[in-house]
Design an enzyme around this catalytic site. Structure first.
Site, PDB file in Angstrom:
ATOM      1  N   LYS A 261       0.833  -1.194   0.000  1.00  0.00           N
ATOM      2  CA  LYS A 261       0.000   0.000   0.000  1.00  0.00           C
ATOM      3  C   LYS A 261       0.874   1.253   0.000  1.00  0.00           C
ATOM      4  O   LYS A 261       1.993   1.254   0.512  1.00  0.00           O
ATOM      5  CB  LYS A 261      -0.916   0.002   1.222  1.00  0.00           C
ATOM      6  CG  LYS A 261      -1.983  -1.097   1.175  1.00  0.00           C
ATOM      7  CD  LYS A 261      -2.879  -1.035   2.403  1.00  0.00           C
ATOM      8  CE  LYS A 261      -3.953  -2.124   2.363  1.00  0.00           C
ATOM      9  NZ  LYS A 261      -4.825  -2.091   3.561  1.00  0.00           N
ATOM     10  N   HIS A 262       0.305   2.304  -0.582  1.00  0.00           N
ATOM     11  CA  HIS A 262       0.967   3.613  -0.662  1.00  0.00           C
ATOM     12  C   HIS A 262       2.272   3.539  -1.443  1.00  0.00           C
ATOM     13  O   HIS A 262       3.154   4.378  -1.254  1.00  0.00           O
ATOM     14  CB  HIS A 262       1.215   4.185   0.741  1.00  0.00           C
ATOM     15  CG  HIS A 262       0.017   4.173   1.631  1.00  0.00           C
ATOM     16  ND1 HIS A 262      -1.149   4.847   1.319  1.00  0.00           N
ATOM     17  CD2 HIS A 262      -0.220   3.544   2.815  1.00  0.00           C
ATOM     18  CE1 HIS A 262      -2.046   4.648   2.275  1.00  0.00           C
ATOM     19  NE2 HIS A 262      -1.514   3.851   3.189  1.00  0.00           N
ATOM     20  N   ARG A 263       2.407   2.509  -2.287  1.00  0.00           N
ATOM     21  CA  ARG A 263       3.591   2.316  -3.123  1.00  0.00           C
ATOM     22  C   ARG A 263       4.872   2.148  -2.298  1.00  0.00           C
ATOM     23  O   ARG A 263       5.975   2.463  -2.748  1.00  0.00           O
ATOM     24  CB  ARG A 263       3.740   3.449  -4.146  1.00  0.00           C
ATOM     25  CG  ARG A 263       2.506   3.609  -5.033  1.00  0.00           C
ATOM     26  CD  ARG A 263       2.781   4.403  -6.284  1.00  0.00           C
ATOM     27  NE  ARG A 263       3.715   3.724  -7.175  1.00  0.00           N
ATOM     28  CZ  ARG A 263       3.401   2.710  -7.990  1.00  0.00           C
ATOM     29  NH1 ARG A 263       2.149   2.237  -8.018  1.00  0.00           N
ATOM     30  NH2 ARG A 263       4.308   2.173  -8.768  1.00  0.00           N
ATOM     31  N   LEU A 264       4.703   1.631  -1.089  1.00  0.00           N
ATOM     32  CA  LEU A 264       5.854   1.357  -0.218  1.00  0.00           C
ATOM     33  C   LEU A 264       6.305  -0.086  -0.462  1.00  0.00           C
ATOM     34  O   LEU A 264       6.328  -0.923   0.445  1.00  0.00           O
ATOM     35  CB  LEU A 264       5.474   1.589   1.249  1.00  0.00           C
ATOM     36  CG  LEU A 264       4.920   2.988   1.548  1.00  0.00           C
ATOM     37  CD1 LEU A 264       4.539   3.108   3.014  1.00  0.00           C
ATOM     38  CD2 LEU A 264       5.951   4.057   1.167  1.00  0.00           C
TER      39      LEU A 264
END
Length: 199
Positions: A176-179
């Protein structure tokens, strides 16, 4: 006999992901993007199917006289990317390395497992060449169906396999959140090293 070139840890992870994607119902879990470079330095990409993994590398099969085959003859360096969009939060595997042709025996063994229609197609298709009319292709199919009627279809001499010998393998795990999590295996002077990368 091929030498061991694949990181054992990376190979185990790749095989586990392939099995997980297949078990999860992915319709084409072995589909991968193959990128090649022509004599002008122009890149080309297409989807092919991964047909085997092992300590020696990754295998795929194609027409040696096709555009990709000609590009591989000019420049043996390739890049692969497998993307399972619906696996976990999304998973990618990137592979870079050089290819070499598989032995005739290996190519014969795989060709014998293909559906007969695909075997006939390997003879009939002048892959990547201009086709004036679909009827011309259908006529070639009919010709080879007649030629091989009542007997096994042999492997065409212009068709066979390649072995990709990796020197870089990256596993990309979506979050998620490009993490995202990225784990990169790289072979440097014959030794595999692993490191994490920023997303």
């Amino acid at each position: 006999m091929f030498a061991v070139t694949f990181s054992p840890e990376a190979l185990a992870e790749l095989d586990a992901l392939l099995a997980e994607a297949a078990a999860g119902g992915d319709p084409e879990p072995t589909a991968m993007n193959l990128s090649t470079v022509d004599e002008r330095g122009r890149p080309h990409s297409r989807i092919v199917l991964l047909k085997g993994t092992g300590p020696d590398g990754l295998r795929f099969f194609t027409n040696y006289t096709s555009a990709k085959g000609q590009q591989l003859a000019t420049n043996a360096l390739v890049a692969l990317c497998i993307h399972w969009k619906h696996l976990r939060e999304g998973v990618q595997v990137r592979v870079e390395g050089a290819v070499e042709e598989l032995s005739a025996a290996d190519s014969d063994a795989y060709f014998a497992t293909r559906p007969r229609g695909s075997q006939i197609g390997a003879w009939a298709s002048l892959q990547s060449q201009t086709l004036a009319a679909r009827a011309d292709f259908e006529a070639r199919i009919a010709h080879y169906e007649a030629e091989f009627a009542g007997r096994d279809v042999p492997r065409p001499p212009h068709w066979g396999g390649y072995l990709v010998k990796p020197d870089l393998v990256e596993f990309w795990y979506g979050a998620k959140h490009r993490l995202h999590e990225r784990l990169c295996y790289e072979r440097i002077e014959g030794t595999w090293r692993v490191q994490q990368l920023y997303p």
